[in-house]
Each structure stands twice: as C-alpha cells, then as structure tokens.
Motif scaffolding. Structure first.
Motif, PDB file in Angstrom:
ATOM      1  N   MET A 104      38.701   7.173 -26.706  1.00 50.35           N
ATOM      2  CA  MET A 104      38.040   5.989 -26.071  1.00 50.35           C
ATOM      3  C   MET A 104      36.606   6.244 -25.752  1.00 50.35           C
ATOM      4  N   ASP A 105      35.543   5.572 -26.141  1.00 50.80           N
ATOM      5  CA  ASP A 105      34.291   5.706 -25.880  1.00 50.80           C
ATOM      6  C   ASP A 105      33.900   4.672 -24.926  1.00 50.80           C
ATOM      7  N   ILE A 106      33.226   5.045 -23.849  1.00 50.56           N
ATOM      8  CA  ILE A 106      32.710   4.074 -22.657  1.00 50.56           C
ATOM      9  C   ILE A 106      31.376   4.589 -22.429  1.00 50.56           C
ATOM     10  N   ILE A 107      30.407   3.477 -22.367  1.00 53.79           N
ATOM     11  CA  ILE A 107      29.261   3.634 -21.913  1.00 53.79           C
ATOM     12  C   ILE A 107      28.906   2.968 -20.518  1.00 53.79           C
ATOM     13  N   GLY A 108      28.169   3.802 -19.605  1.00 53.19           N
ATOM     14  CA  GLY A 108      27.748   3.267 -18.439  1.00 53.19           C
ATOM     15  C   GLY A 108      26.398   2.659 -18.386  1.00 53.19           C
ATOM     16  N   ILE A 109      26.411   1.558 -17.904  1.00 53.05           N
ATOM     17  CA  ILE A 109      24.978   0.532 -17.831  1.00 53.05           C
ATOM     18  C   ILE A 109      24.770   0.223 -16.440  1.00 53.05           C
ATOM     19  N   ILE A 110      23.593   0.688 -16.017  1.00 53.76           N
ATOM     20  CA  ILE A 110      23.113   0.360 -14.562  1.00 53.76           C
ATOM     21  C   ILE A 110      21.907  -0.533 -14.409  1.00 53.76           C
ATOM     22  N   PRO A 111      22.392  -1.813 -14.129  1.00 50.04           N
ATOM     23  CA  PRO A 111      21.199  -2.892 -14.105  1.00 50.04           C
ATOM     24  C   PRO A 111      20.394  -2.677 -12.765  1.00 50.04           C
ATOM     25  N   ALA A 112      19.170  -2.780 -12.967  1.00 48.26           N
ATOM     26  CA  ALA A 112      18.211  -2.598 -11.832  1.00 48.26           C
ATOM     27  C   ALA A 112      17.035  -3.604 -11.928  1.00 48.26           C
ATOM     28  N   ARG A 113      17.175  -4.470 -11.021  1.00 46.00           N
ATOM     29  CA  ARG A 113      15.931  -5.363 -10.830  1.00 46.00           C
ATOM     30  C   ARG A 113      14.998  -4.923  -9.587  1.00 46.00           C
ATOM     31  N   TYR A 114      13.811  -5.151  -9.839  1.00 51.00           N
ATOM     32  CA  TYR A 114      12.768  -4.993  -8.977  1.00 51.00           C
ATOM     33  C   TYR A 114      12.614  -5.811  -7.821  1.00 51.00           C
ATOM     34  N   GLY A 115      12.935  -6.971  -8.209  1.00 46.45           N
ATOM     35  CA  GLY A 115      12.676  -8.183  -7.290  1.00 46.45           C
ATOM     36  C   GLY A 115      13.489  -8.805  -6.414  1.00 46.45           C
ATOM     37  N   SER A 116      14.535  -7.825  -5.804  1.00 39.10           N
ATOM     38  CA  SER A 116      15.294  -8.162  -4.803  1.00 39.10           C
ATOM     39  C   SER A 116      14.391  -9.012  -3.639  1.00 39.10           C
ATOM     40  N   SER A 117      15.113 -10.137  -3.119  1.00 35.61           N
ATOM     41  CA  SER A 117      14.698 -10.715  -1.888  1.00 35.61           C
ATOM     42  C   SER A 117      14.521 -10.168  -0.609  1.00 35.61           C
ATOM     43  N   ARG A 118      15.695  -9.469  -0.532  1.00 39.11           N
ATOM     44  CA  ARG A 118      15.861  -8.511   0.889  1.00 39.11           C
ATOM     45  C   ARG A 118      15.327  -7.293   0.893  1.00 39.11           C
ATOM     46  N   PHE A 119      15.273  -6.650  -0.345  1.00 44.37           N
ATOM     47  CA  PHE A 119      14.513  -5.425  -0.592  1.00 44.37           C
ATOM     48  C   PHE A 119      13.831  -5.078  -1.825  1.00 44.37           C
ATOM     49  N   ALA A 132      15.612  10.772   0.473  1.00 42.26           N
ATOM     50  CA  ALA A 132      15.920  12.177   0.712  1.00 42.26           C
ATOM     51  C   ALA A 132      15.243  12.791  -0.608  1.00 42.26           C
ATOM     52  N   GLY A 133      14.212  12.365  -1.108  1.00 42.63           N
ATOM     53  CA  GLY A 133      13.612  13.224  -2.038  1.00 42.63           C
ATOM     54  C   GLY A 133      13.988  12.798  -3.508  1.00 42.63           C
ATOM     55  N   LYS A 134      14.851  11.759  -3.741  1.00 42.63           N
ATOM     56  CA  LYS A 134      15.100  11.023  -4.914  1.00 42.63           C
ATOM     57  C   LYS A 134      15.149   9.702  -4.623  1.00 42.63           C
ATOM     58  N   THR A 135      14.645   9.021  -5.923  1.00 39.74           N
ATOM     59  CA  THR A 135      14.779   7.421  -5.864  1.00 39.74           C
ATOM     60  C   THR A 135      16.283   7.044  -5.946  1.00 39.74           C
ATOM     61  N   MET A 136      16.520   5.735  -5.504  1.00 33.91           N
ATOM     62  CA  MET A 136      17.698   5.145  -5.482  1.00 33.91           C
ATOM     63  C   MET A 136      18.402   5.190  -6.846  1.00 33.91           C
ATOM     64  N   ILE A 137      17.614   4.666  -7.805  1.00 34.59           N
ATOM     65  CA  ILE A 137      18.195   4.694  -9.320  1.00 34.59           C
ATOM     66  C   ILE A 137      18.465   6.043  -9.839  1.00 34.59           C
ATOM     67  N   GLN A 138      17.559   7.050  -9.539  1.00 35.75           N
ATOM     68  CA  GLN A 138      17.749   8.220 -10.042  1.00 35.75           C
ATOM     69  C   GLN A 138      19.133   8.820  -9.669  1.00 35.75           C
ATOM     70  N   ARG A 139      19.310   8.751  -8.249  1.00 32.04           N
ATOM     71  CA  ARG A 139      20.889   9.114  -7.537  1.00 32.04           C
ATOM     72  C   ARG A 139      22.062   8.337  -8.187  1.00 32.04           C
ATOM     73  N   VAL A 140      21.718   7.073  -8.714  1.00 29.97           N
ATOM     74  CA  VAL A 140      22.828   6.218  -9.520  1.00 29.97           C
ATOM     75  C   VAL A 140      23.001   7.005 -10.611  1.00 29.97           C
ATOM     76  N   VAL A 141      22.133   7.252 -11.488  1.00 28.75           N
ATOM     77  CA  VAL A 141      22.068   7.881 -12.669  1.00 28.75           C
ATOM     78  C   VAL A 141      22.950   9.011 -12.640  1.00 28.75           C
ATOM     79  N   THR A 176      16.812  -2.703 -16.928  1.00 29.01           N
ATOM     80  CA  THR A 176      15.852  -3.328 -16.175  1.00 29.01           C
ATOM     81  C   THR A 176      15.092  -4.282 -16.803  1.00 29.01           C
ATOM     82  N   ASP A 177      14.260  -5.099 -15.751  1.00 26.72           N
ATOM     83  CA  ASP A 177      13.264  -5.963 -16.112  1.00 26.72           C
ATOM     84  C   ASP A 177      12.062  -5.592 -15.681  1.00 26.72           C
ATOM     85  N   ASP A 178      11.740  -4.507 -15.142  1.00 25.11           N
ATOM     86  CA  ASP A 178      10.519  -4.081 -14.527  1.00 25.11           C
ATOM     87  C   ASP A 178       9.787  -2.923 -15.100  1.00 25.11           C
TER      88      ASP A 178
END
Length: 246
Positions: free
Chosen positions: A1-16, A25-34, A50-52
């Motif tokens: 069974m083949d599974i792809i992991g996709i991580i949606p990542a927007r820049y324009g969060s209203s709260r952050f 701690a030296g790595k970006t959030m998206i880097q850690r998720v990947v 992403t859209d950014d």
C-alpha cells in the motif's frame, strides 16, 4: 500500500503570521514537521504544500520536496488535493499532517496508516480526555465513535451530554475522547470530498469533518495515547519549548 504524506503550510496565520518559519531550537517549524514525517518510515514520499514563496524557498533549500498551491484554498484538505495532482504519482492513501505540529510523533503516523484497508474512506486519531478543563474547552474538539471505531460525531461541546449527572462527575461517568487533527484519505475519496459545499453542521461547529459525515462518508478512528502539541500562537510555542525542554 503506497502512502504519501502531505503537509499544508500557510504563511498568513492571523494569530501567528509566518508560523511555518518560526525557529524552534535551531530548526524551523516546517523543517521539524517534515523530519518527523520521514522518521515514520511508512510514507513513500513527504511533500510540503504551500501558498507562499518564502516557505517554498526555505523547504526547497533544505532539500525537501515542496509544491506551490493556490492561495484560494479554504482548508488543508483542498491544498492536499491540489498538491497530489501536481505530484502526479500513484498512491493508495494520502496522510494530511498539520504544518503546525512540529512535535508529532512518528508512531502516530504509523498508527493511522495501520488502520488503512481497501474499504477505508477517511481515517483519523482520537485520544482519551483526562481533565474536565479539556472536556469543557471549546478549542478541544471532542469525538464520539461506535464500538467498531467509526466516528459518529465531532463537537466543540462535551459529548455526550451527561443528563442528570453533575458536570464535575462527567469524567468518572464516561470515557470521553478528543480529536487529534491528522487525517488519512483514500485517494479517490479525497477527490470527492473537496467538491462538497460547506454543510449545516460544519458551519455550526466550524469543523470540516462534519461535512464529510453529513455526506455519508465513513471516518475510521484509532486511539492514540500520545499527546500532541499544536502551535496556534507565539505563546503556544513558548509553552511547548518549555515543556519539551528545548
């Protein structure tokens, strides 16, 4: 069974704003998720959607795969679907991993994938609620399931309502569950659910998964005992760094 992991990542969060590029701690959030996704060992490919341009350039510079998607998407589900089409690969399932879950445990991705079979339409994780505060918090999404594990309903309110039982005793009277926001979709089902208009229950609760249930799609659940730490605000990040001792 083949599974792809996709991580949606927007820049324009209203709260952050710029959250995916926040330093942890030296790595970006998206880097850690990947990296956490790849550590699961069960994903044929991991891509960021992403859209950014800033996020795109950063992820590409790290050597990870990334696609630029439309800024018009209303949900991560829609962004996942476009990224899947851009990729053009052949997969059985897509796992949508939130871009603000830098501490997601690879075992949770493994657990979700373990309940996939040819009949699975959508799958997600739930976890037992162990405090009255969480049960009554509208930001903690509650879940009801059948004995076989199919989701019955999701709500921001405590469910079920424990009639004739004082609220302080609700935790002792029933096993409550909260929703962990990671989804698996069978590829053909993903193509169908992105065409559905918002439903009355979804609008009432502001929960996308209710649209799918209202339209007759079945959501399988698996119970995890691992806590997740989502990051919605800078304060959430400060708390997480302290808790993780980073």
């Amino acid at each position: 069974m083949d599974i792809i992991g996709i991580i949606p990542a927007r820049y324009g969060s209203s709260r952050f704003p710029g959250k995916p590029l926040a330093d942890i701690a030296g790595k970006t959030m998206i880097q850690r998720v990947v990296e956490q996704c790849k550590a699961s060992g069960i994903l044929k490919k991991v891509i960021v959607a992403t859209d950014d341009q800033r996020i795109y350039d950063h992820v590409e510079g790290l050597g990870h795969q990334v696609y630029m998607t439309s800024p018009e998407h209303a949900s991560g589900t829609e962004r996942c679907h476009e990224a899947l089409k851009l990729d053009g690969g052949n997969y059985d399932f897509v796992i949508n991993i939130q871009g603000d879950e830098p501490f997601i445990d690879p075992k949770q991705i493994q657990l979700l994938s373990s309940i996939f079979d040819r009949k699975t339409e959508i799958a997600t994780l739930i976890k037992g609620i162990h405090s009255l505060e969480d049960l009554q918090n509208p930001n903690v999404v509650k879940a009801l399931k059948t004995d076989s594990g199919l989701a019955l309903y999701f709500s921001r309110s405590p469910i079920p309502h424990m009639r004739n039982i004082p609220s302080e005793d609700w935790m002792r009277s029933h096993q409550h569950f909260k929703h962990i926001g990671i989804y698996g979709y069978r590829v053909d089902v993903l193509a169908k659910i992105v065409t559905l208009p918002p439903s009355p229950l979804e609008i009432a609760e502001s929960l996308e998964q209710l649209r799918w249930i209202e339209n007759g799609f079945r959501i399988k659940t698996a119970i995890t005992d691992i806590e997740t730490i989502g990051i919605d605000t800078p304060e959430d990040l400060r708390k997480a760094l302290k808790e993780m001792k980073l």
